[in-house]
Design a protein around this motif. Structure first.
Motif, PDB file in Angstrom:
ATOM      1  N   LEU A 243     -10.173  -2.057   2.957  1.00 56.14           N
ATOM      2  CA  LEU A 243      -8.734  -1.990   3.225  1.00 56.14           C
ATOM      3  C   LEU A 243      -8.014  -3.207   2.655  1.00 56.14           C
ATOM      4  O   LEU A 243      -6.925  -3.083   2.073  1.00 56.14           O
ATOM      5  CB  LEU A 243      -8.482  -1.869   4.728  1.00 56.14           C
ATOM      6  N   LEU A 244      -8.607  -4.376   2.819  1.00 58.07           N
ATOM      7  CA  LEU A 244      -7.987  -5.596   2.305  1.00 58.07           C
ATOM      8  C   LEU A 244      -7.912  -5.567   0.785  1.00 58.07           C
ATOM      9  O   LEU A 244      -6.901  -5.978   0.195  1.00 58.07           O
ATOM     10  CB  LEU A 244      -8.766  -6.823   2.774  1.00 58.07           C
ATOM     11  N   ASN A 245      -8.968  -5.089   0.136  1.00 58.85           N
ATOM     12  CA  ASN A 245      -8.953  -4.987  -1.331  1.00 58.85           C
ATOM     13  C   ASN A 245      -7.848  -4.049  -1.800  1.00 58.85           C
ATOM     14  O   ASN A 245      -7.125  -4.346  -2.762  1.00 58.85           O
ATOM     15  CB  ASN A 245     -10.312  -4.496  -1.839  1.00 58.85           C
ATOM     16  N   LEU A 250      -2.529  -3.449  -4.125  1.00 56.31           N
ATOM     17  CA  LEU A 250      -1.202  -2.822  -4.038  1.00 56.31           C
ATOM     18  C   LEU A 250      -0.097  -3.876  -4.097  1.00 56.31           C
ATOM     19  O   LEU A 250       0.903  -3.710  -4.807  1.00 56.31           O
ATOM     20  CB  LEU A 250      -1.109  -2.017  -2.743  1.00 56.31           C
ATOM     21  N   MET A 251      -0.275  -4.960  -3.358  1.00 49.37           N
ATOM     22  CA  MET A 251       0.746  -6.018  -3.324  1.00 49.37           C
ATOM     23  C   MET A 251       0.900  -6.671  -4.688  1.00 49.37           C
ATOM     24  O   MET A 251       2.020  -6.968  -5.128  1.00 49.37           O
ATOM     25  CB  MET A 251       0.367  -7.059  -2.282  1.00 49.37           C
ATOM     26  N   GLU A 252      -0.216  -6.897  -5.384  1.00 47.19           N
ATOM     27  CA  GLU A 252      -0.164  -7.608  -6.654  1.00 47.19           C
ATOM     28  C   GLU A 252       0.284  -6.718  -7.803  1.00 47.19           C
ATOM     29  O   GLU A 252       1.022  -7.164  -8.694  1.00 47.19           O
ATOM     30  CB  GLU A 252      -1.544  -8.206  -6.959  1.00 47.19           C
ATOM     31  N   GLU A 253      -0.160  -5.463  -7.816  1.00 43.29           N
ATOM     32  CA  GLU A 253       0.184  -4.572  -8.926  1.00 43.29           C
ATOM     33  C   GLU A 253       1.608  -4.046  -8.829  1.00 43.29           C
ATOM     34  O   GLU A 253       2.293  -3.918  -9.847  1.00 43.29           O
ATOM     35  CB  GLU A 253      -0.805  -3.402  -8.970  1.00 43.29           C
ATOM     36  N   LYS A 269       1.476   3.019   5.467  1.00 43.96           N
ATOM     37  CA  LYS A 269       1.440   4.402   4.979  1.00 43.96           C
ATOM     38  C   LYS A 269       0.833   4.467   3.586  1.00 43.96           C
ATOM     39  O   LYS A 269       0.107   5.415   3.257  1.00 43.96           O
ATOM     40  CB  LYS A 269       2.860   4.972   4.979  1.00 43.96           C
ATOM     41  N   ARG A 270       1.096   3.431   2.771  1.00 48.95           N
ATOM     42  CA  ARG A 270       0.574   3.413   1.402  1.00 48.95           C
ATOM     43  C   ARG A 270      -0.941   3.272   1.370  1.00 48.95           C
ATOM     44  O   ARG A 270      -1.593   3.753   0.435  1.00 48.95           O
ATOM     45  CB  ARG A 270       1.213   2.267   0.619  1.00 48.95           C
ATOM     46  N   ILE A 271      -1.529   2.587   2.384  1.00 55.00           N
ATOM     47  CA  ILE A 271      -2.995   2.430   2.384  1.00 55.00           C
ATOM     48  C   ILE A 271      -3.649   3.374   3.398  1.00 55.00           C
ATOM     49  O   ILE A 271      -4.817   3.232   3.739  1.00 55.00           O
ATOM     50  CB  ILE A 271      -3.401   0.966   2.668  1.00 55.00           C
TER      51      ILE A 271
END
Length: 349
Positions: A243-245, A250-253, A269-271
């Motif tokens: 989940l963290l990966n 998601l945050m970086e891209e 919701k995104r993860i």
């Protein structure tokens, strides 16, 4: 030998006085009727009684001393280790009640120290206490310190890992263990060199823990029950890692942190997890709440812009990084970096 330095007396006695107040609060007045808080109160009480005995001995004449006070202080020392061990154990196991086996274990030690006190009171046989029995007391304390360190070895290892995912509660337990080790070591050293060192160490350790508690984020998790929505079973390590990966990628891209109105539920919701689970993931594995997690990305982006974009206004940089206002940008940047945005940018001009 009697010390008469009023400053030393104030430093030592103040630590003992405040320690007793803290112990009484957790034992009698704290509204959070938790096993952990009760055991922490016992630990603080026994430590305070032991240190109080030292202060009494150091600052009174030999012929004026009440030997019963000395016996009470040494007896309390006998129970410090077991109190620490069960405080840590109840915390990592999130105990709601005290098991009968713990009670029997604790009571057996109380019976031992009371029996010895009745059969060989300090007043009648001080040589027994000061030669043989005092080392037995310290040995028992030392054994429980080793057992306590082994008990939270997992949290200690996490602190030295590269990703360092210790929670606030884990840092607190490590700090409490380290404080006890310092006090124990100070008394061992003080026995051979300077007895006063143990009492001074307690005062510094006590206020060190207080400062840690006041300024640590998520400190409410230390002495309060986790809200029911987070009280579910801890997320499996493998699941948490995945989940963290996903979250970090998601945050970086997609640079979601640049959205000034980003919400926890939207990212959850995104993860494909609930908001509660995402919050638990951040707290348990990163030791951060959602706001801190997002702001860390915003600060990193702001630092990059401050270094590379010298012609853009500071306010524009704040908005570009995801902050909703100039004031929140300045306040958060100063708190995290220790400098204002303009001070930080100057070193790159």
């Amino acid at each position: 030998m009697k010390f008469e330095n009023p400053i030393l007396f104030f430093v030592c006695a103040l630590g003992v006085f405040n320690g007793i107040l803290v112990s009484l609060y957790f034992l009698l007045l704290n509204k959070q009727k938790r096993v952990q808080n009760f055991l922490f109160g016992l630990l603080t009480l026994f430590l305070s009684l032991r240190i109080g005995k030292s202060v009494y001995v150091i600052f009174t004449n030999r012929e004026e001393r009440d030997l019963l006070i000395i016996q009470i202080g040494l007896s309390a020392c006998f129970l410090i280790g077991v109190s620490l061990f069960y405080y840590l154990k109840s915390s990592i196991e999130n105990r709601k009640t005290i098991p009968k086996s713990w009670v029997l274990h604790f009571v057996s030690l109380v019976v031992v120290i009371v029996t010895v006190g009745l059969l060989k009171p300090y007043q009648r046989d001080p040589l027994f206490w000061n030669s043989f029995f005092v080392w037995f007391i310290y040995s028992v304390w030392g054994v429980y310190l080793l057992a306590s360190a082994f008990l939270i070895r997992g949290s200690i290892k996490k602190c030295f890992r590269k990703e360092n995912s210790c929670t606030t509660s884990e840092y607190w337990l490590i700090a409490v263990l380290l404080a006890n080790i310092l006090i124990f070591s100070a008394y061992i050293i003080g026995y051979f060199y300077m007895y006063l060192i143990g009492t001074i160490t307690f005062s510094f350790v006590f206020y060190g823990l207080l400062i840690f508690f006041i300024f640590r984020k998520n400190r409410e998790t230390i002495f309060q029950d986790i809200p029911e929505k987070y009280a579910t079973k801890r997320i499996d390590d493998q699941e948490a890692k995945e989940l963290l990966n996903t979250l970090i990628r998601l945050m970086e891209e997609e640079c979601l942190y640049k959205d000034t109105d980003i919400k926890l539920q939207k990212i959850a919701k995104r993860i494909h997890v609930s908001g509660h689970k995402l919050s638990q993931l951040l707290n348990d594995n990163l030791g951060k709440n959602f706001t801190t997690f997002v702001n860390d990305y915003r600060i990193a982006e702001a630092k990059r812009l401050l270094q590379e974009e010298q012609k853009i206004t500071l306010e524009a940089i704040g908005f570009e990084a995801g902050f909703s206002s100039k004031s929140s940008f300045y306040a958060t940047f100063k708190k995290v970096v220790g400098k204002t945005p303009s001070e930080y940018q100057k070193q790159y001009k």
